[in-house]
Structures are given as structure tokens and as C-alpha cells.
Design a protein around this motif. Structure first.
Motif, mmCIF file in Angstrom:
data_model
loop_
_atom_site.group_PDB
_atom_site.id
_atom_site.type_symbol
_atom_site.label_atom_id
_atom_site.label_comp_id
_atom_site.label_asym_id
_atom_site.label_seq_id
_atom_site.Cartn_x
_atom_site.Cartn_y
_atom_site.Cartn_z
ATOM 1 N N THR A 150 4.562 -4.495 1.865
ATOM 2 C CA THR A 150 6.036 -3.989 1.154
ATOM 3 C C THR A 150 5.769 -2.588 0.613
ATOM 4 O O THR A 150 6.816 -1.777 0.860
ATOM 5 C CB THR A 150 6.391 -4.902 0.242
ATOM 6 O OG1 THR A 150 6.523 -6.510 0.831
ATOM 7 C CG2 THR A 150 8.025 -4.819 -0.333
ATOM 8 N N ALA A 151 4.775 -2.453 -0.155
ATOM 9 C CA ALA A 151 4.786 -1.378 -0.753
ATOM 10 C C ALA A 151 4.182 -0.138 0.163
ATOM 11 O O ALA A 151 4.834 1.010 0.166
ATOM 12 C CB ALA A 151 3.383 -1.289 -1.612
ATOM 13 N N ASN A 152 3.641 -0.462 1.467
ATOM 14 C CA ASN A 152 3.111 0.700 2.413
ATOM 15 C C ASN A 152 4.569 0.828 3.104
ATOM 16 O O ASN A 152 4.890 2.041 3.628
ATOM 17 C CB ASN A 152 2.065 0.153 3.439
ATOM 18 C CG ASN A 152 1.760 1.077 4.454
ATOM 19 O OD1 ASN A 152 1.093 2.164 4.082
ATOM 20 N ND2 ASN A 152 1.997 0.832 5.705
ATOM 21 N N ILE A 203 11.824 -1.309 10.807
ATOM 22 C CA ILE A 203 11.874 -0.376 9.715
ATOM 23 C C ILE A 203 10.938 0.651 9.909
ATOM 24 O O ILE A 203 11.322 2.117 9.551
ATOM 25 C CB ILE A 203 11.464 -1.206 8.299
ATOM 26 C CG1 ILE A 203 12.372 -2.214 7.623
ATOM 27 C CG2 ILE A 203 11.306 0.100 6.982
ATOM 28 C CD1 ILE A 203 11.830 -3.038 6.617
ATOM 29 N N LEU A 204 9.708 0.575 10.348
ATOM 30 C CA LEU A 204 8.753 1.740 10.716
ATOM 31 C C LEU A 204 9.701 2.632 11.720
ATOM 32 O O LEU A 204 9.403 3.799 11.873
ATOM 33 C CB LEU A 204 7.352 1.128 11.356
ATOM 34 C CG LEU A 204 6.593 0.433 10.149
ATOM 35 C CD1 LEU A 204 5.478 0.156 10.930
ATOM 36 C CD2 LEU A 204 6.374 1.400 9.051
ATOM 37 N N ASP A 233 0.262 2.669 11.037
ATOM 38 C CA ASP A 233 -0.224 1.826 11.869
ATOM 39 C C ASP A 233 -1.609 1.422 11.298
ATOM 40 O O ASP A 233 -2.386 0.316 11.707
ATOM 41 C CB ASP A 233 -0.564 2.705 13.279
ATOM 42 C CG ASP A 233 0.479 3.179 13.949
ATOM 43 O OD1 ASP A 233 1.612 2.332 13.627
ATOM 44 O OD2 ASP A 233 0.516 4.029 14.343
ATOM 45 N N GLY A 234 -2.348 2.057 10.385
ATOM 46 C CA GLY A 234 -3.722 1.395 9.938
ATOM 47 C C GLY A 234 -3.665 0.085 9.123
ATOM 48 O O GLY A 234 -4.483 -0.904 9.611
ATOM 49 N N LEU A 235 -2.641 -0.172 8.445
ATOM 50 C CA LEU A 235 -2.430 -1.592 7.797
ATOM 51 C C LEU A 235 -2.104 -2.714 8.686
ATOM 52 O O LEU A 235 -2.467 -4.064 8.699
ATOM 53 C CB LEU A 235 -1.310 -1.563 6.551
ATOM 54 C CG LEU A 235 -1.290 -2.700 5.833
ATOM 55 C CD1 LEU A 235 -2.800 -2.662 5.270
ATOM 56 C CD2 LEU A 235 -0.099 -2.396 4.405
#
Length: 268
Positions: free
Chosen positions: A127-129, A151-152, A164-166
Motif C-alpha cells: 500500500t505504501a509503495n 493503479i500502477l 516492479d521490484g516489490l
């Protein structure tokens, strides 16, 4: 579907809580799974039904963030709990003499708490990211709930690591849990085929196969929804896949787990 999920999961919670014969590790985890299923489906469908009733598609920014947090929490915690349930079945069938030692009441509570805690951590990170990224491509989501990939799509950030890392890390953790589950079931099936009693084999398969079916549905649809290439993405496909991993499992889990479980049938 929502009413079926409420009824099915509510019946499982009531049966496990009220019947002392079901006060075992397996049914404790099943009760926890039913609670997570209720939370998961209640995060998305009531808002979607309300929007449909009032002929609107609006959701506030904070409401969207809260919905995303809760959905990621419930789904992540459920998958970690399914991993714990695979370990429970492995110990019960492959190491029955050590079952009470390895899965005492305190150990069960700790494992369930770890699954829920990991879900909270996952939800906070995602959520934070997601909401720290600048959104500059409108405010319309082609989905019936707030979903990370949708959303992204609205983000104008080129930060590969943040976008994309997470998701990649999440995919690795999911794959790791899935490999653990598969290896557990390989050992389980090897032990089951050596059981001389046909009734014993039937009971072992009846408690393991439903669990494996639920895990496979979760992993396949969830990973496809979040990792599919943009070239094959379409609004209809996105809707179907999201429906399969967010709505179908909470609705069918009670049926899958109770259909071949004689103890649960008798309790109900």
C-alpha cells in the motif's frame, strides 16, 4: 455469491467453535482460513454491489487505499496460512507420532499469528509503495475494486524498482511457499500410497486434495493477474482473472473443505 460465502464460512466457524471434536490443529487453521475468507470477500463485493445499486463507480482516495490494504492483507495472510496447513498435513500423515509435539496449541497459535502478521507486513509495504507513486494518467480503474496492477497503470513514474521490484519480491515469496507446499505433498502422497487400509488412504486424500486445489487456484490466478505481460492484457481478461482469485476462493472454500470431510459434515 457473497451470501453463499457468508453462509458457508459462517457455518464452518460456528461448527469448529462449538463442536469440541473439531478442536484440533487442522480445524483451528480451517477456522482461521474461514475468517480470512470472510474478510477478503467483504473487502470487495459490498462496495461493488453498492456502486451497482446506486449506479456509480466512485470510491474516495482513502477508501481505495484502505480497500487495497485490506485486500492485500487478507489474501497474503490466507496464502501463508495455506502454507502452514500444508505443513500440518505433512506432519499428521508423515510424522503422526510427533504430531502433538510439533503442533501443540501454542505452536498452532504462533504459526497462525505469523501468517496474519506477515499479511499485515505485506499490506503495509504494497500500500505504501503503490500510493507513494505519482498518479498522472487519470483516476479511472478498469476494475470493480482497487487492484495494484490497475493503479500502477495510472502511474507516470519510471522507477522500475518501486513499481516492479516489490511485485517481483512478492512473486518470489509466493513461489517459495508454493514449492514448499508441493514438496510437502510429494512426501504426503508417497506416505499415503503405503497405507495398507483403503479407508485410511481415502481419509488422507480427502483432507489433502481440497487443500491442494485451493492453493493451485490461488497461485495460478494471482500470479497471472500481477505478472501477465501488457500485450495480452484486456479489460475483460483482467476482470475475469481478478474475479477468480479475489471472489471465487472465499466462496468455494467452504464447499471444497466440507464436501469430502465426514467430521465436518457431522458437526454441521
Amino acid at each position: 455469491i457473497y451470501l453463499a460465502a457468508l453462509l458457508g464460512n459462517g457455518l464452518i466457524i460456528t461448527a469448529v467453535a462449538c463442536d469440541h471434536r473439531l478442536h484440533t490443529p487442522m480445524y483451528f487453521f480451517l477456522l482461521s482460513l474461514a475468517l480470512l475468507d470472510l474478510g477478503s470477500i467483504s473487502t470487495t463485493l459490498p462496495k461493488a454491489m453498492s456502486n451497482s445499486l446506486w449506479d456509480t463507480r466512485a470510491i474516495s482516495y482513502l477508501g481505495c487505499a484502505a480497500q487495497l490494504f485490506l485486500l492485500v492483507f487478507f489474501i497474503s495472510a490466507e496464502f501463508y496460512l495455506l502454507t502452514v496447513m500444508a505443513y500440518d498435513r505433512f506432519v499428521a500423515i508423515c510424522k503422526p507420532l510427533h504430531y502433538r509435539t510439533l503442533l501443540g496449541s501454542r505452536a498452532c497459535v504462533h504459526m497462525a499469528a505469523a501468517a496474519w502478521g506477515s499479511g499485515v507486513l505485506h499490506a503495509v509495504l504494497h500500500t505504501a509503495n503503490t500510493f507513494s507513486l505519482p498518479l498522472c494518467k487519470g483516476n479511472a480503474l478498469d476494475q470493480f475494486f482497487c487492484e495494484i496492477p490497475q493503479i500502477l497503470k495510472l502511474s507516470c513514474s519510471d522507477s522500475y524498482l518501486r513499481k516492479d521490484g516489490l511485485l517481483g519480491l512478492n512473486a518470489c515469496l509466493t513461489l517459495g511457499c508454493f514449492v514448499f507446499i508441493v514438496l510437502s505433498y510429494v512426501q504426503i502422497f508417497r506416505a499415503v500410497v503405503r497405507i495398507p487400509s483403503e479407508q485410511g488412504r481415502y481419509k488422507a486424500f480427502s483432507t489433502c486434495l481440497p487443500h491442494l486445489a485451493v492453493v493451485s487456484l490461488y497461485v495460478s490466478t494471482g500470479m497471472f493477474a500481477h505478472l501477465k505481460p501488457p500485450s495480452i492484457s484486456s479489460p475483460f481478461l483482467d476482470l475475469v482473472v481478478s474475479f477468480l482469485y479475489s471472489v471465487v476462493p472465499p466462496a468455494v472454500n467452504p464447499l471444497i473443505y466440507s464436501m469430502r470431510n465426514q467430521e465436518l459434515k457431522e458437526a454441521l
